[in-house]
Motif scaffolding. Structure first.
Motif, PDB file in Angstrom:
ATOM      1  N   ALA A  11       0.826  -1.204   0.000  1.00  0.00           N
ATOM      2  CA  ALA A  11       0.000   0.000   0.000  1.00  0.00           C
ATOM      3  C   ALA A  11       0.862   1.257   0.000  1.00  0.00           C
ATOM      4  CB  ALA A  11      -0.912   0.007   1.219  1.00  0.00           C
ATOM      5  N   ALA A  12       0.293   2.313  -0.514  1.00  0.00           N
ATOM      6  CA  ALA A  12       0.900   3.630  -0.353  1.00  0.00           C
ATOM      7  C   ALA A  12       0.970   3.925   1.149  1.00  0.00           C
ATOM      8  CB  ALA A  12       0.057   4.674  -1.077  1.00  0.00           C
ATOM      9  N   THR A  13       1.899   4.737   1.547  1.00  0.00           N
ATOM     10  CA  THR A  13       2.107   5.044   2.960  1.00  0.00           C
ATOM     11  C   THR A  13       0.805   5.442   3.646  1.00  0.00           C
ATOM     12  OG1 THR A  13       4.361   5.748   2.469  1.00  0.00           O
ATOM     13  CG2 THR A  13       3.433   6.465   4.568  1.00  0.00           C
ATOM     14  N   GLY A  14       0.507   4.738   4.739  1.00  0.00           N
ATOM     15  CA  GLY A  14      -0.670   5.032   5.538  1.00  0.00           C
ATOM     16  C   GLY A  14      -1.977   4.478   4.991  1.00  0.00           C
ATOM     17  N   ARG A  15      -1.917   3.678   3.907  1.00  0.00           N
ATOM     18  CA  ARG A  15      -3.151   3.204   3.269  1.00  0.00           C
ATOM     19  C   ARG A  15      -3.313   1.685   3.317  1.00  0.00           C
ATOM     20  NH1 ARG A  15      -4.993   6.693  -1.676  1.00  0.00           N
ATOM     21  NH2 ARG A  15      -6.973   5.970  -0.818  1.00  0.00           N
ATOM     22  N   GLY A  16      -2.563   1.025   4.208  1.00  0.00           N
ATOM     23  CA  GLY A  16      -2.632  -0.435   4.310  1.00  0.00           C
ATOM     24  C   GLY A  16      -4.016  -0.951   4.667  1.00  0.00           C
ATOM     25  N   ASP A  17      -4.685  -0.296   5.615  1.00  0.00           N
ATOM     26  CA  ASP A  17      -6.031  -0.724   5.991  1.00  0.00           C
ATOM     27  C   ASP A  17      -7.007  -0.553   4.831  1.00  0.00           C
ATOM     28  OD1 ASP A  17      -5.176  -1.425   8.519  1.00  0.00           O
ATOM     29  OD2 ASP A  17      -5.846   0.447   9.453  1.00  0.00           O
ATOM     30  N   GLU A  18      -6.863   0.527   4.074  1.00  0.00           N
ATOM     31  CA  GLU A  18      -7.733   0.755   2.921  1.00  0.00           C
ATOM     32  C   GLU A  18      -7.507  -0.303   1.840  1.00  0.00           C
ATOM     33  OE1 GLU A  18      -8.219   4.997   1.499  1.00  0.00           O
ATOM     34  OE2 GLU A  18      -6.563   5.196   2.935  1.00  0.00           O
ATOM     35  N   LEU A  19      -6.245  -0.665   1.630  1.00  0.00           N
ATOM     36  CA  LEU A  19      -5.938  -1.687   0.633  1.00  0.00           C
ATOM     37  C   LEU A  19      -6.547  -3.020   1.036  1.00  0.00           C
ATOM     38  CD1 LEU A  19      -4.526  -2.666  -1.933  1.00  0.00           C
ATOM     39  CD2 LEU A  19      -2.439  -2.952  -0.557  1.00  0.00           C
ATOM     40  N   ALA A  20      -6.382  -3.409   2.299  1.00  0.00           N
ATOM     41  CA  ALA A  20      -6.963  -4.666   2.775  1.00  0.00           C
ATOM     42  C   ALA A  20      -8.483  -4.637   2.654  1.00  0.00           C
ATOM     43  CB  ALA A  20      -6.533  -4.935   4.214  1.00  0.00           C
ATOM     44  N   ALA A  21      -9.096  -3.511   2.979  1.00  0.00           N
ATOM     45  CA  ALA A  21     -10.553  -3.384   2.852  1.00  0.00           C
ATOM     46  C   ALA A  21     -10.975  -3.501   1.392  1.00  0.00           C
ATOM     47  CB  ALA A  21     -11.026  -2.060   3.441  1.00  0.00           C
ATOM     48  N   TRP A  22     -10.223  -2.912   0.470  1.00  0.00           N
ATOM     49  CA  TRP A  22     -10.537  -3.012  -0.950  1.00  0.00           C
ATOM     50  C   TRP A  22     -10.521  -4.481  -1.395  1.00  0.00           C
ATOM     51  CZ3 TRP A  22      -7.888  -4.904  -5.162  1.00  0.00           C
ATOM     52  CH2 TRP A  22      -8.477  -4.654  -6.404  1.00  0.00           C
ATOM     53  N   VAL A  23      -9.510  -5.225  -0.935  1.00  0.00           N
ATOM     54  CA  VAL A  23      -9.441  -6.649  -1.295  1.00  0.00           C
ATOM     55  C   VAL A  23     -10.665  -7.386  -0.746  1.00  0.00           C
ATOM     56  CG1 VAL A  23      -8.152  -8.806  -1.004  1.00  0.00           C
ATOM     57  CG2 VAL A  23      -6.921  -6.678  -1.482  1.00  0.00           C
ATOM     58  N   ARG A  24     -11.001  -7.150   0.533  1.00  0.00           N
ATOM     59  CA  ARG A  24     -12.160  -7.831   1.138  1.00  0.00           C
ATOM     60  C   ARG A  24     -13.465  -7.477   0.424  1.00  0.00           C
ATOM     61  NH1 ARG A  24      -9.361  -6.476   5.761  1.00  0.00           N
ATOM     62  NH2 ARG A  24     -10.671  -4.640   6.080  1.00  0.00           N
TER      63      ARG A  24
END
Length: 86
Positions: A11-24
């Protein structure tokens, strides 16, 4: 023949939770129910990385790329053929 398909994104810095949510929310529903899918597993790792491993009886269904703004670098993909299971 079982094929394991690995999809890994940083993920881009600070966007790991958003990336995981996008996958889910986007990827998992698109892959579930696909012909030949045996199993899937979503993992996270330090460095805001998200890993999806899917196991297939036959050819894997491709996993889409996330929106570019979520990525810190391009997605990596690998496929492996099962050689031995216990």
């Amino acid at each position: 023949m079982t094929v394991a398909a690995m999809w890994e994104a940083r993920a881009a810095t600070g966007r790991g939770d958003e990336l995981a949510a996008w996958v889910r929310e986007s990827v998992l529903p698109a892959v579930r129910g696909s012909a030949g899918l045996e199993r899937l597993e979503l993992l996270s790792a330090p460095g805001e990385r998200v890993l999806l491993i899917t196991w297939w009886n036959g050819e894997p269904v491709p996993v889409a790329d996330p929106p570019a703004g979520l990525l810190g670098r391009p997605v990596h993909r690998w496929s492996f053929t099962s050689e031995h299971v216990e």
